[in-house]
Design a protein around this motif. Structure first.
Motif, short mmCIF file in Angstrom:
data_model
loop_
_atom_site.label_atom_id
_atom_site.label_comp_id
_atom_site.label_asym_id
_atom_site.label_seq_id
_atom_site.Cartn_x
_atom_site.Cartn_y
_atom_site.Cartn_z
N VAL A 202 -13.27 5.18 2.70
CA VAL A 202 -14.71 5.28 2.99
C VAL A 202 -15.54 4.93 1.76
N SER A 203 -14.95 4.15 0.86
CA SER A 203 -15.67 3.79 -0.36
C SER A 203 -16.77 2.77 -0.13
N PRO A 204 -16.65 1.80 0.82
CA PRO A 204 -17.75 0.84 1.00
C PRO A 204 -19.04 1.54 1.41
N ALA A 205 -20.15 0.98 0.96
CA ALA A 205 -21.45 1.56 1.30
C ALA A 205 -21.73 1.32 2.79
N VAL A 206 -22.46 2.25 3.38
CA VAL A 206 -22.73 2.15 4.81
C VAL A 206 -23.61 0.95 5.12
N ASP A 207 -24.47 0.54 4.19
CA ASP A 207 -25.33 -0.62 4.42
C ASP A 207 -24.50 -1.89 4.57
N ALA A 208 -23.45 -2.01 3.77
CA ALA A 208 -22.58 -3.18 3.88
C ALA A 208 -21.84 -3.20 5.21
N LEU A 209 -21.45 -2.02 5.67
CA LEU A 209 -20.76 -1.94 6.96
C LEU A 209 -21.69 -2.31 8.11
N ILE A 210 -22.93 -1.88 8.03
CA ILE A 210 -23.91 -2.21 9.07
C ILE A 210 -24.16 -3.72 9.10
N GLU A 211 -24.29 -4.31 7.93
CA GLU A 211 -24.52 -5.75 7.87
C GLU A 211 -23.33 -6.53 8.42
N ALA A 212 -22.14 -6.06 8.13
CA ALA A 212 -20.95 -6.73 8.65
C ALA A 212 -20.85 -6.60 10.16
N SER A 213 -21.29 -5.49 10.69
CA SER A 213 -21.18 -5.29 12.15
C SER A 213 -22.09 -6.23 12.92
N ARG A 214 -23.17 -6.70 12.33
CA ARG A 214 -24.11 -7.57 13.03
C ARG A 214 -23.49 -8.91 13.41
N THR A 215 -22.46 -9.32 12.72
CA THR A 215 -21.80 -10.59 13.02
C THR A 215 -20.53 -10.41 13.85
N ARG A 216 -20.14 -9.17 14.11
CA ARG A 216 -18.87 -8.93 14.78
C ARG A 216 -19.01 -8.30 16.17
N ARG A 217 -20.07 -7.58 16.40
CA ARG A 217 -20.19 -6.86 17.66
C ARG A 217 -20.46 -7.81 18.83
N PRO A 218 -19.63 -7.77 19.88
CA PRO A 218 -19.87 -8.66 21.03
C PRO A 218 -21.15 -8.32 21.78
N GLU A 219 -21.62 -7.07 21.70
CA GLU A 219 -22.88 -6.73 22.37
C GLU A 219 -24.06 -7.52 21.80
N LEU A 220 -24.03 -7.73 20.47
CA LEU A 220 -25.10 -8.52 19.85
C LEU A 220 -25.00 -9.99 20.27
N ARG A 221 -23.78 -10.50 20.36
CA ARG A 221 -23.62 -11.88 20.81
C ARG A 221 -24.12 -12.04 22.25
N ALA A 222 -23.82 -11.06 23.09
CA ALA A 222 -24.28 -11.12 24.48
C ALA A 222 -25.80 -11.08 24.55
N ALA A 223 -26.42 -10.22 23.76
CA ALA A 223 -27.88 -10.11 23.78
C ALA A 223 -28.53 -11.39 23.27
N GLU A 224 -27.95 -11.99 22.23
CA GLU A 224 -28.50 -13.23 21.69
C GLU A 224 -28.36 -14.37 22.70
N ALA A 225 -27.21 -14.45 23.37
CA ALA A 225 -27.01 -15.49 24.38
C ALA A 225 -27.94 -15.29 25.57
N THR A 226 -28.19 -14.06 25.96
CA THR A 226 -29.13 -13.79 27.05
C THR A 226 -30.53 -14.23 26.68
N LEU A 227 -30.93 -14.01 25.43
CA LEU A 227 -32.24 -14.46 24.97
C LEU A 227 -32.34 -15.98 25.05
N GLN A 228 -31.31 -16.69 24.63
CA GLN A 228 -31.32 -18.15 24.72
C GLN A 228 -31.43 -18.62 26.16
#
Length: 540
Positions: free
Chosen positions: A339-365
């Motif tokens: 648990v040494s990585p900072a939580v901000d870095a984990l949040i930023e990494a999740s934005r490119t990996r979560r399929p829910e975000l990809r689905a929402a972005e594709a729906t917007l397009q």
């Protein structure tokens, strides 16, 4: 031999004409100029009946058949025979075309409801029995749970809609034809009319409407695939949680039985001291009350384990599967997490990996493409067409063909297109809000899972000391009481502390494992590698 009825003017009787010619065409020489009515066999009658019915030209009177069809004959008119063969060929061709996938959209959907986590060949429909590992439970859930099949079928539906949108880039070709036998009061003889033709149309330009609809369908397919991936990973987490809950419940049953045994030992010790007169009767009553309470707790623990057993079976697709047990050998979820990585870095990494975000972005397009499609619906459309047709009225046949352009310019639609554009823009704005909401929810899930993992990790490191000290205190208090040096209240208090310590240890172990899975899910990293033996070495 052929038999036909030659029609005549009103007031005379029809005459039968018998021909021995081998030609299967029209009677009386078979020429197109003859006005004899053909007589066909029962099979021919049935075929013509179906053709006329399909073209909407079937006479609804039985007299039509009685006057014109003779079942004793086996001939079939050549003029319809060739056209029925053509219709049959078109029907076969259209059936083959409907089974094809010229745009290759269905291979874009994975063949297994388990998405890319497990191949379709890994799904084993046999009932589970005996001890099952976490990997077996998750695999069965991904393959058999209705949620994954529903998301998978939704992806196939979107793929079909993409193919439907892309079909606008190809011309439309159709064949039409009809045949009829009729008459009226002005014409003395009945007459035969028929026509057959082929027509092709192709959209040349529509101000980007076709491209916008194709882009929207493409984006909706991407959203469906991402949603399928998200559904699979959520079910993965639910199965992991249910598996560990059942493990903890089974361990709680064992602990409850141990606590019950300790309470029974205290009751026997109190009873023995009361019998010899070294303790008062109230000690025996208190010990019996404590033992009964521990017995009730053990019964409830067994009931909870049975309920969680059914919940895990339901996640695996069949709640009636109850002949399996879970095992506690999952080192991938039991090691001390990093648990040494900072939580901000984990949040930023999740934005490119979560399929829910990809689905929402594709729906917007897709919704933005819908705005372009709505604008194009109010613009002119240019298309080309070509057709060829042959038609006949009794003995007169004519051929015609045409090649041209069609231009459709909407002048006034009652402001329908204006409101369509406004609705499409609103849908796009809502899709943008939904995307931002999903992004915020993803960040919140990572934040919660991160700090839950930190706290559970710290608590788990102290739970062993808690159980060890509570067990030693209970053993000492019971020993002193048996020796006549202590009081029953000390024994009961120590047993209660031990029971609570064991329950706390089980909960911290469960919380640590579930927190690790939740953080992996929140970051979009929950995959099959967590359970593959080759990946377990060195995993933190």
């Amino acid at each position: 031999m052929r038999v036909s009825v030659r029609p005549c003017r009103r007031g005379c009787s029809p005459r039968r004409v018998v021909s021995t010619s081998g030609n299967s065409g029209m009677a009386s020489g078979g020429g197109q100029g003859q006005d004899a009515v053909p007589v066909w066999s029962g099979v021919g009658t049935t075929v013509l009946h179906n053709v006329l019915l399909a073209n909407g030209n079937l006479s609804h009177t039985l007299g039509f058949y009685r006057a014109r069809f003779n079942p004793a004959s086996s001939s079939f008119p050549h003029i319809l025979n060739s056209r029925l063969s053509l219709l049959l060929l078109v029907w076969v061709f259209s059936g083959a075309a409907s089974a094809a996938d010229p745009f290759a959209v269905f291979p874009r959907v994975l063949p297994s409801p388990a998405a890319d986590l497990r191949p379709a060949t890994a799904c084993n429909p046999a009932h589970l029995s005996g001890s099952i590992t976490l990997a077996q439970a998750v695999e069965r859930a991904l393959c058999a749970n209705p949620l994954t099949r529903s998301a998978w079928l939704a992806s196939r539906q979107r793929a079909a809609e993409l193919g439907q949108a892309n079909s606008a880039y190809l011309p439309e070709v159709s064949i039409s034809g009809n045949v009829a036998r009729g008459g009226d009061s002005l014409t003395p003889n009945d007459y035969t009319t028929w026509q057959a033709g082929i027509e092709a149309q192709y959209l040349l330009y529509d101000f980007g409407g076709r491209d916008a609809r194709s882009q929207a369908a493409e984006s909706l397919l991407a959203a469906a695939l991402a949603s399928h991936d998200a559904t699979v990973r959520v079910l993965y987490l639910q199965t992991v949680t249910a598996y560990f809950n059942l493990q903890a419940a089974q361990a709680a049953v064992i602990a409850a039985r141990e606590v019950e045994a300790s309470a029974l030992a205290a009751f026997k010790a109190a009873d023995a001291r009361v019998e010899v007169g070294t303790a008062i009767p109230v000690d025996r009553l208190q010990a019996k009350t404590q033992h009964t309470q521990r017995e009730i707790e053990r019964i409830r623990a067994e009931g909870l384990a049975a309920r969680l057993h059914g919940e895990l079976a339901a996640l695996m697709g069949d709640a009636s599967q109850n002949r399996f047990t879970v095992v506690d050998r999952e080192p991938a979820f039991s090691q001390s997490p990093d648990v040494s990585p900072a939580v901000d870095a984990l949040i930023e990494a999740s934005r490119t990996r979560r399929p829910e975000l990809r689905a929402a972005e594709a729906t917007l397009q897709a919704r933005e493409a819908g705005v372009s499609s709505a604008r194009a619906d109010g613009m002119p459309r240019l298309s080309a067409y070509v057709n060829a047709r042959r038609q006949a009225f009794d003995s007169l046949e004519t051929d015609s063909s045409a090649l041209g352009l069609n231009v459709t310019i909407p002048l006034f639609t009652g402001y329908r297109n204006t409101y369509q554009i406004a609705a499409a823009q609103t849908q796009a704005a809502l899709a943008a809000v939904d995307r931002d909401s999903v992004a915020n929810q993803v960040a919140l899930e990572v934040w919660r899972a991160y700090y839950k993992l930190k706290s559970e990790n710290a608590a788990d490191s102290r739970s062993s000391d808690l159980v060890e000290s509570a067990a030693a205190a209970e053993k000492l208090a019971l020993g002193r009481y048996r020796a006549g040096l202590g009081i029953l209240l000390d024994v009961l208090s120590a047993q209660a502390s031990l029971a609570q310590a064991r329950y706390t240890q089980l909960q911290t172990q469960l919380g640590l494992r579930v927190a690790r899975a939740e953080l992996a899910q929140a970051m979009g990293e929950l995959s099959w590698d967590w359970m593959e033996p080759a990946q377990r070495e060195g995993m933190k």
